[in-house]
Structure formats: structure tokens, C-alpha cells
Write an enzyme that holds these catalytic residues in place. Structure first.
Site, PDB file in Angstrom:
ATOM      1  N   CYS A   2      46.395  36.290   3.271  1.00  0.00           N
ATOM      2  CA  CYS A   2      45.412  36.709   3.987  1.00  0.00           C
ATOM      3  C   CYS A   2      45.449  37.060   5.598  1.00  0.00           C
ATOM      4  O   CYS A   2      46.021  36.207   6.211  1.00  0.00           O
ATOM      5  CB  CYS A   2      43.974  35.981   3.888  1.00  0.00           C
ATOM      6  SG  CYS A   2      43.424  35.673   2.268  1.00  0.00           S
ATOM      7  N   ARG A  27      50.553  40.166   4.779  1.00  0.00           N
ATOM      8  CA  ARG A  27      50.005  38.787   4.488  1.00  0.00           C
ATOM      9  C   ARG A  27      49.230  38.640   3.187  1.00  0.00           C
ATOM     10  O   ARG A  27      48.744  37.699   2.716  1.00  0.00           O
ATOM     11  CB  ARG A  27      49.188  38.368   5.626  1.00  0.00           C
ATOM     12  CG  ARG A  27      49.887  38.204   7.063  1.00  0.00           C
ATOM     13  CD  ARG A  27      48.836  37.740   8.048  1.00  0.00           C
ATOM     14  NE  ARG A  27      48.543  36.308   7.704  1.00  0.00           N
ATOM     15  CZ  ARG A  27      49.183  35.298   8.142  1.00  0.00           C
ATOM     16  NH1 ARG A  27      50.091  35.361   8.976  1.00  0.00           N
ATOM     17  NH2 ARG A  27      48.459  33.965   8.162  1.00  0.00           N
ATOM     18  N   TRP A  72      44.736  38.028   0.022  1.00  0.00           N
ATOM     19  CA  TRP A  72      45.514  37.719  -0.968  1.00  0.00           C
ATOM     20  C   TRP A  72      44.811  36.484  -1.739  1.00  0.00           C
ATOM     21  O   TRP A  72      44.287  35.491  -1.418  1.00  0.00           O
ATOM     22  CB  TRP A  72      46.892  36.791  -0.494  1.00  0.00           C
ATOM     23  CG  TRP A  72      47.946  36.411  -1.766  1.00  0.00           C
ATOM     24  CD1 TRP A  72      48.916  37.143  -1.804  1.00  0.00           C
ATOM     25  CD2 TRP A  72      47.880  35.248  -2.242  1.00  0.00           C
ATOM     26  NE1 TRP A  72      49.772  36.664  -2.933  1.00  0.00           N
ATOM     27  CE2 TRP A  72      49.115  35.373  -3.020  1.00  0.00           C
ATOM     28  CE3 TRP A  72      47.409  33.949  -2.125  1.00  0.00           C
ATOM     29  CZ2 TRP A  72      49.487  34.279  -3.754  1.00  0.00           C
ATOM     30  CZ3 TRP A  72      47.853  32.851  -2.905  1.00  0.00           C
ATOM     31  CH2 TRP A  72      48.971  33.014  -3.717  1.00  0.00           C
ATOM     32  N   ASN A  98      40.909  32.922   6.123  1.00  0.00           N
ATOM     33  CA  ASN A  98      42.179  32.769   5.488  1.00  0.00           C
ATOM     34  C   ASN A  98      42.327  31.205   5.049  1.00  0.00           C
ATOM     35  O   ASN A  98      42.081  30.577   6.193  1.00  0.00           O
ATOM     36  CB  ASN A  98      43.184  33.223   6.609  1.00  0.00           C
ATOM     37  CG  ASN A  98      44.570  32.867   6.050  1.00  0.00           C
ATOM     38  OD1 ASN A  98      44.904  32.479   5.028  1.00  0.00           O
ATOM     39  ND2 ASN A  98      45.361  32.761   7.163  1.00  0.00           N
ATOM     40  N   GLY A  99      42.453  30.937   3.848  1.00  0.00           N
ATOM     41  CA  GLY A  99      42.725  29.379   3.635  1.00  0.00           C
ATOM     42  C   GLY A  99      41.963  29.000   2.552  1.00  0.00           C
ATOM     43  O   GLY A  99      41.660  30.045   1.814  1.00  0.00           O
ATOM     44  N   GLU A 483      69.912  33.512  -3.673  1.00  0.00           N
ATOM     45  CA  GLU A 483      69.218  34.336  -3.030  1.00  0.00           C
ATOM     46  C   GLU A 483      69.182  35.609  -3.449  1.00  0.00           C
ATOM     47  O   GLU A 483      68.256  36.507  -3.418  1.00  0.00           O
ATOM     48  CB  GLU A 483      69.727  34.231  -1.558  1.00  0.00           C
ATOM     49  CG  GLU A 483      69.106  35.222  -0.544  1.00  0.00           C
ATOM     50  CD  GLU A 483      67.674  34.993  -0.316  1.00  0.00           C
ATOM     51  OE1 GLU A 483      66.971  33.991  -0.823  1.00  0.00           O
ATOM     52  OE2 GLU A 483      67.099  35.819   0.403  1.00  0.00           O
ATOM     53  N   LYS A 487      65.877  37.765  -4.499  1.00  0.00           N
ATOM     54  CA  LYS A 487      65.758  39.016  -4.001  1.00  0.00           C
ATOM     55  C   LYS A 487      65.327  40.079  -5.117  1.00  0.00           C
ATOM     56  O   LYS A 487      64.358  41.137  -4.985  1.00  0.00           O
ATOM     57  CB  LYS A 487      66.800  39.552  -3.252  1.00  0.00           C
ATOM     58  CG  LYS A 487      67.193  39.095  -1.863  1.00  0.00           C
ATOM     59  CD  LYS A 487      65.903  39.350  -0.806  1.00  0.00           C
ATOM     60  CE  LYS A 487      65.065  38.400  -0.726  1.00  0.00           C
ATOM     61  NZ  LYS A 487      65.038  37.279   0.141  1.00  0.00           N
ATOM     62  N   GLU A 490      61.711  39.230  -7.242  1.00  0.00           N
ATOM     63  CA  GLU A 490      60.683  39.402  -6.462  1.00  0.00           C
ATOM     64  C   GLU A 490      60.248  40.753  -5.963  1.00  0.00           C
ATOM     65  O   GLU A 490      59.110  41.390  -5.842  1.00  0.00           O
ATOM     66  CB  GLU A 490      60.526  38.523  -5.178  1.00  0.00           C
ATOM     67  CG  GLU A 490      61.493  38.992  -3.890  1.00  0.00           C
ATOM     68  CD  GLU A 490      61.434  37.994  -2.741  1.00  0.00           C
ATOM     69  OE1 GLU A 490      60.542  37.291  -2.502  1.00  0.00           O
ATOM     70  OE2 GLU A 490      62.598  37.909  -2.022  1.00  0.00           O
ATOM     71  N   HIS A 506      77.836  25.786 -19.499  1.00  0.00           N
ATOM     72  CA  HIS A 506      76.910  24.747 -19.752  1.00  0.00           C
ATOM     73  C   HIS A 506      75.506  25.292 -20.382  1.00  0.00           C
ATOM     74  O   HIS A 506      74.723  24.625 -20.496  1.00  0.00           O
ATOM     75  CB  HIS A 506      76.875  23.777 -18.747  1.00  0.00           C
ATOM     76  CG  HIS A 506      77.894  22.947 -18.268  1.00  0.00           C
ATOM     77  ND1 HIS A 506      78.512  21.874 -19.126  1.00  0.00           N
ATOM     78  CD2 HIS A 506      78.528  23.173 -17.155  1.00  0.00           C
ATOM     79  CE1 HIS A 506      79.713  21.717 -18.291  1.00  0.00           C
ATOM     80  NE2 HIS A 506      79.778  22.310 -17.174  1.00  0.00           N
ATOM     81  N   LYS A 605      53.668  37.427   2.507  1.00  0.00           N
ATOM     82  CA  LYS A 605      54.571  37.201   3.397  1.00  0.00           C
ATOM     83  C   LYS A 605      54.514  35.731   3.902  1.00  0.00           C
ATOM     84  O   LYS A 605      55.510  34.997   4.142  1.00  0.00           O
ATOM     85  CB  LYS A 605      54.689  38.324   4.552  1.00  0.00           C
ATOM     86  CG  LYS A 605      55.819  37.981   5.696  1.00  0.00           C
ATOM     87  CD  LYS A 605      56.980  38.426   5.070  1.00  0.00           C
ATOM     88  CE  LYS A 605      58.047  38.093   5.975  1.00  0.00           C
ATOM     89  NZ  LYS A 605      59.393  38.312   5.088  1.00  0.00           N
TER      90      LYS A 605
HETATM   91  C1  F6R Z   1      61.507  35.529  -0.615  1.00  0.00           C
HETATM   92  C2  F6R Z   1      60.612  34.961   0.492  1.00  0.00           C
HETATM   93  C3  F6R Z   1      60.065  33.608   0.306  1.00  0.00           C
HETATM   94  C4  F6R Z   1      59.729  32.987   1.614  1.00  0.00           C
HETATM   95  C5  F6R Z   1      59.284  31.481   1.156  1.00  0.00           C
HETATM   96  C6  F6R Z   1      59.150  30.665   2.491  1.00  0.00           C
HETATM   97  O1  F6R Z   1      61.923  36.695   0.142  1.00  0.00           O
HETATM   98  O2  F6R Z   1      60.159  35.820   1.349  1.00  0.00           O
HETATM   99  O3  F6R Z   1      60.653  32.807  -0.629  1.00  0.00           O
HETATM  100  O4  F6R Z   1      61.321  32.517   1.992  1.00  0.00           O
HETATM  101  O5  F6R Z   1      57.648  32.042   0.962  1.00  0.00           O
HETATM  102  O6  F6R Z   1      58.647  31.307   3.730  1.00  0.00           O
HETATM  103  P1  F6R Z   1      58.956  30.927   5.262  1.00  0.00           P
HETATM  104  O7  F6R Z   1      60.364  30.935   5.396  1.00  0.00           O
HETATM  105  O8  F6R Z   1      57.917  31.862   5.900  1.00  0.00           O
HETATM  106  O9  F6R Z   1      58.445  29.328   5.281  1.00  0.00           O
END
Ligand code: F6R
Length: 610
Positions: A2, A27, A72, A98-99, A483, A487, A490, A506, A605
Site C-alpha cells: 500500500c 507498493r 495491496w 497502510n498496515g 536467486e 527471479k 516471481e 538426492h 515492493k
Molecule cells: C524479490 C524481492 C523480494 C524482496 C523481499 C525483501 O525480487 O524483491 O523477495 O527481496 O521482499 O525485501 P527488502 O529487501 O526490501 O527487505
């Protein structure tokens, strides 16, 4: 999770709010809405979906005071009804939030008994009516009613409330969710982060937990939850407006991937002199002795930041000989972690607002640990609650999938490790100089890795319809495999898993058939021969192999289906380069599948709920 934005001043609020919402859309993008006061009229438009839908729907745009929200969803599905702003029963108050209000159910029951009705499933609508009820029964000003209401709320919030009875006032407050106030001349802004504000003013105040601010056209006042006047610290923003634009790229994600040679260099600038070997991290100077003497280091983070922590575990242990444990911040708080006085906890976060990471920091601090932050967003909650820390200086990351923050996190953590190792004496002088020189070359090597973009695009064409992907790596490249898989899943919604290559036998090997693309991160390092064997095992089962190899590799290209070459570097620095093709691969595949690369479904984000 949010985004909230607000404006009070002399200009039309609508264009400022709309632009602000577009900047904050990363967000959350389930719905959005705007409330404007024009004279004694309170006008609200809200729409399910992205901000453009709100823009199409809005008719009344007048008013020089207003609030806006991009959501969100937590309580209630994305819909027009559940979108913010929410209005109180007497149609006087509008709120954005937001929350999460944890005790909203019991408040709702009480309010219903008093005759209140609700048109949404949200906790926020309960809060605005709770404020109205307090204001009416106790005849309080808006700010006092907000203060009393918040004292009875359990949960996290950043809120802004306006009343059509007073078109010269916004009351806002925060606890657990971020809130920034922008100070203009005769005008004030508020937002979840500074991105909607930077265009108008660079003077900002980051509100602290428990603070309530009243904004009028004549000034602003900050008080704590006990109603005691505070003297806020006014900070000057260094953010540039163009950092918030796509700069000619089709997507923020692509821009941020291509920015990495620069963001990595920015991260080292003024800290590491690759010629003299001088390395100074001002942000952690008070705790550098504690770091050297630490008996162990705990790292707490989530998602991509957790992957950066895993890589750091390898190099901190190798260079500093200090045991490291990497924890999912979300798990950390719900077990009973052993933390001793003087333990070092490093919290890694791009946004600096991740609720799970904040909760882990709280526990660590309660138990006497020294908590250091490795954070990108200046002024964010994590940056402020940690004892000390080092910023990434990577610039705002707007694409929801984290890219440049990952490489900047590795760079900062590597510099910390090098410095500790140097002063602790666990690294030989010549080795130290060799690594310092090598890290200085990383921006150029990343730029060289980016040159494979067109080739990766072609490979992506071949795999865009795959249903599954496996990512395998060993040693330093194992977290890179995780990672790469994250990527891809997501942003393209293809199921992908990352494993240490040796673990394949395994279990995961059972998945391999002629349909299964397997990405090997197979750069020349200590386990090269082993990974060659792992590739053979996959090929023997007709798996399709895409290998990330070092330039000039004479063995692997003949064994595999597709090869992507990257420059060689020291194995401890390899993840900074080997992650680049994986970022590009996921970007192109997602794009070819028609996915929204910058705003993938269900994600946001900044994850400010636990
Ligand atoms: C993946 C991604 C998330 C963040 C995670 C932590 O691309 O963006 O997995 O890495 O939500 O977020 P931060 O780094 O902002 O604490």
C-alpha cells in the site's frame, strides 16, 4: 504494501496525488483511490485495478487538499468497495491506511452495536468510524480523536485523515509503516516514501513510530502519542527526479539491470580506494571493533536480500573466519533464537521497511545484540532502528523484482568482510590487495556480462513456454541459483527451483526429462570439475542445459545446449557477475509471456505486513 500520498496547499491537489500514486504503485496495485475536499464537499473516487483505471474514472478534480491510496490487499479482495479512501458513516471523514489493524473485529462489533454500518470488508473502514465515534462522543478535535483512537489500536499503520468540516487540515500518523512529510512553502506533502515528494521539495521529515502530525497551509506540528510536542529532524533529500523515471528503457526492471555497473561503482565510491587499498565505511565505524571481535554473526533478511545474506555467509566465513548464520527474518522471531549480548546481527533490506526484518531486529536488540543495517532506502525504518549501518547508494529500485539492490548488497557486505578481515588479520596483505583490485574491476565485468543481452533474448524465446525450470550451482553460485529461480518465478509465473548442484542426486534428478530446462551456473572455481559431472548427469537424462560459464571455457560449451559467457573473477566475487544473465533471462521470458514485468501479480515492493 500500500502506498499513501497526501497534499495540502494552494495548488490543485489532484495532479499531485495522481502522479504520487503512480510513483507509489510499486507498493501495491490491487486498487487505488483519491479523496478531495473542495469547499465543504468531500469527493471520493476509487477503483479496483491499477491507477490508470482511477484516472479514467475520476470526474471531479477540484480541491487543494486531498489524500490518495494504492492498495495491496490484506483484508478483503481487490474491489471498488474495499479500495481506499474509506469514509465514516456521517460522510465527514476520509482515511487512507497502510498496515493492518489487528483488533478490528472487536471494534467492529462494538461499532455495529452503536448502529454503525460497513460497506467494505476492510479493517480501515472500522478505524475511520472508530475515529468518528470518538470525535462525536467526546467532542474532540480531529487530531485528538485520532490520537485517542490510535491508543486503542493494535497493529501497524501509516494513516492520513481529512474532514470536510475543516479543509485546512490533514492529520497523519505512523506506527510500523513508513510516512514521510515534505515541507514546501505554504504547502505540505505526505507519502509512504519520498518518491512522490522529490519533484516539489527536498526538505523532508521522516515521522517516527507513535508520532502524529497535523498539516495545515500555515505550518505543521508533530506530537508523540502522549500529545507532547516534538522537534522533528528536517532532512535534505539527495534523490534525483530522473532516478524515478524509466530513462528510455521499456521497464524499470531492465533499466535497473543495466544500471548495475554504475550502482556497484556508486556503492564503492568514497569508501574503497582500489589503488591504495583504503577502505572506510563511515556508517559502521563505531562498531568496527565489535565486528572484529564478534564470536558469530547472524544475518536476518527476506527474499532476494536473504540470498545476498547467503552469499555473504560464504565470504565472511572465508575471509574473517567468523561463523555466520543466515536466518529468514520471518522465522527468526517465531522461534526462540539464541542471541548473546554482543552478538552482531546484520539486517539486509532494499526497502528498509520489511515488517519481518523489522520484527527480527526488535528481538535481536531486546536480547542485547548489536544490529547493523545494510539498507538501500535512505531514512527508512530499518535504517533508523539499527544501531549503525551502511547504505547501498544504489538509487531507488522501483521494479518489484529486486536486481541492482542484490548486487549492491553483495558489494557492501563484501567491503565489510574485507575490512573486518584486514583488521582482524585473517587475510594476508597480498590477498587483501588482490581482492580489492578485483572488486574494483567488477563494474566493468558486469557491463561485459550485460553484452549477452541479445543472446539471452534468443534463448528466452526457446524457453518462454516452459512449465518448470531448475537452477543449479555450487559454492558461491548456489545462492545465485536460488536467486535465479526466484527471479523467474516471481515475474514470469513459471515454477522454478534452485538447488546446490550436488543435491540434485538426492531428489530433484527425478524431475529431469527432455522437457526440463536446467540452468547451471558453472563458472571456473573450486568445484568446476564436480559441476561438469553434474551437467553430464543431466545430459544423460536428456535434460536441456543452459550453462553460465566463464569466457573461454573449452569444456562445458560442447556438452550443453546453450552457453552464456561471463567474465572471470575471484570466486568470492563471482555472484556479482553470474547473477546478471539470470536477471536478463527472467526479464525476457516474462516479457515474452506477456507478464507485467515491473508489477508482477500478487506482489508488492515493500512488504510491510508480517
Ligand atoms: C524479490 C524481492 C523480494 C524482496 C523481499 C525483501 O525480487 O524483491 O523477495 O527481496 O521482499 O525485501 P527488502 O529487501 O526490501 O527487505
Amino acid at each position: 504494501m500500500c502506498g499513501i500520498v497526501g497534499y495540502i496547499g494552494k495548488r490543485d491537489a489532484y495532479p499531485i496525488l495522481l502522479k504520487g500514486l503512480k510513483r507509489l504503485e510499486y507498493r501495491g496495485y490491487d486498487s487505488s483511490g483519491i479523496a478531495l475536499i473542495d469547499g465543504f464537499d468531500l469527493d471520493i473516487t476509487k477503483k479496483e485495478g491499477k491507477v490508470v483505471r482511477l484516472e479514467e474514472a475520476i470526474h471531479k478534480k477540484e480541491g487543494s487538499i486531498g489524500i490518495g491510496h494504492t492498495r495491496w490487499a490484506t483484508h478483503g479482495e481487490p474491489s471498488d468497495e474495499n479500495a481506499h479512501p474509506h469514509v465514516s458513516n456521517n460522510n465527514s471523514l476520509a482515511i487512507i491506511h497502510n498496515g493492518i489493524i489487528e483488533n478490528y473485529e472487536s471494534l467492529k462489533i462494538e461499532l455495529k452495536k452503536k448502529g454503525y454500518h460497513f460497506s467494505s470488508e476492510t479493517d480501515t473502514e472500522v478505524l475511520v468510524n472508530f475515529i468518528e465515534d470518538i470525535q462525536e462522543t467526546e467532542s474532540l478535535s480531529l487530531e485528538d480523536a485520532v490520537r485517542v483512537a490510535l491508543s486503542k489500536i493494535v497493529g501497524a499503520y501509516a494513516i492520513a485523515v481529512i474532514s470536510k468540516e475543516d479543509s485546512n487540515k490533514i492529520v497523519a500518523a505512523r506506527k510500523g509503516s513508513p510516512l514521510v512529510i515534505g515541507l514546501g512553502s505554504g504547502e505540505y506533502f505526505l507519502a509512504s516514501d519520498a518518491t512522490p515528494i522529490v519533484e516539489y521539495t527536498n526538505e523532508v521529515v521522516y515521522l517516527n513510530d507513535g508520532e502524529i502530525v497535523v498539516l495545515t497551509r500555515e505550518g505543521y506540528s508533530v506530537k508523540d502519542s502522549e500529545d507532547i510536542q516534538q522537534t522533528p529532524y528536517v532532512q535534505t533529500l539527495e534523490m534525483e527526479l530522473e532516478e524515478l523515471e524509466k530513462g528510455g528503457y521499456d521497464h524499470f526492471m531492465l533499466k535497473e539491470i543495466f544500471e548495475q555497473p554504475r550502482s556497484i561503482a556508486d556503492c564503492m565510491r568514497g569508501r574503497l580506494n582500489t589503488e591504495t587499498g583504503n577502505l572506510f565505511l563511515g556508517g559502521i565505524r563505531n562498531y568496527s571493533k565489535a565486528l572484529q571481535n564478534a564470536e558469530r554473526i547472524l544475518i536476518a533478511a527476506c527474499g532476494t536480500s536473504w540470498h545476498a545474506g547467503l552469499v555473504a555467509e560464504y565470504f565472511i566465513e572465508e575471509l574473517c573466519r567468523i561463523p555466520v548464520e543466515v536466518e529468514y527474518a520471518s522465522e527468526f522471531r517465531y522461534r526462540n533464537p539464541v542471541i548473546k549480548e554482543g552478538d552482531i546481527v546484520i539486517a539486509i533490506s532494499q526497502s528498509g521497511e520489511t515488517a519481518d526484518t523489522l520484527a527480527a531486529i526488535e528481538i535481536a536488540k531486546e536480547r542485547g545484540a548489536i544490529v547493523l543495517g545494510v539498507v538501500n532506502t535512505v531514512g527508512s525504518s530499518i535504517a533508523r532502528v539499527t544501531h549503525e549501518g551502511a547504505y547501498l547508494h544504489a538509487g531507488p529500485e522501483i521494479g518489484v523484482a529486486s536486481t541492482k539492490a542484490f548486487t549492491a548488497q553483495l558489494t557492501v557486505l563484501y567491503m565489510i568482510a574485507l575490512r573486518v578481515a584486514f583488521y582482524k588479520g585473517t587475510i594476508a596483505q597480498n590477498k587483501y590487495r588482490e581482492l580489492v583490485t578485483e572488486i574494483g574491476k567488477i563494474p566493468k565485468k558486469v557491463a561485459a556480462a550485460l553484452e549477452s543481452n541479445e543472446k539471452i533474448k534468443k534463448i528466452s524465446e526457446r524457453f518462454k513456454d516452459a512449465h518448470n525450470f531448475l537452477y543449479l550451482g555450487r559454492g558461491y553460485n548456489f545462492p545465485v541459483a536460488l536467486e535465479g529461480a526466484l527471479k523467474l518465478k516471481e515475474i514470469s509465473y513459471i515454477h522454478a527451483e534452485g538447488y546446490p548442484a550436488a543435491e540434485m542426486k538426492h531428489g530433484p534428478i527425478a524431475l529431469i526429462d527432455e522437457q526440463m530446462p536446467v540452468v547451471f551456473i558453472a563458472t571456473r572455481d573450486g568445484s568446476y570439475d564436480k559441476i561438469v559431472s553434474n551437467i553430464q548427469e543431466v545430459k544423460a537424462r536428456r535434460g536441456i542445459v543452459i550453462a553460465i560459464v566463464n569466457e573461454g571455457d573449452a569444456i562445458i560449451p560442447d556438452m550443453v545446449d546453450y552457453t552464456i559467457e561471463i567474465p572471470a573473477t575471484h570466486e568470492s566475487l563471482m555472484p556479482l557477475v553470474s547473477v546478471i544473465p539470470l536477471q536478463l533471462l527472467s526479464y525476457h521470458i516474462a516479457l515474452m509471456r506477456g507478464a507485467n514485468v515491473d508489477q508482477p501479480r500478487n506482489l508488492a515492493k515493500s512488504v510491510t505486513v508480517e
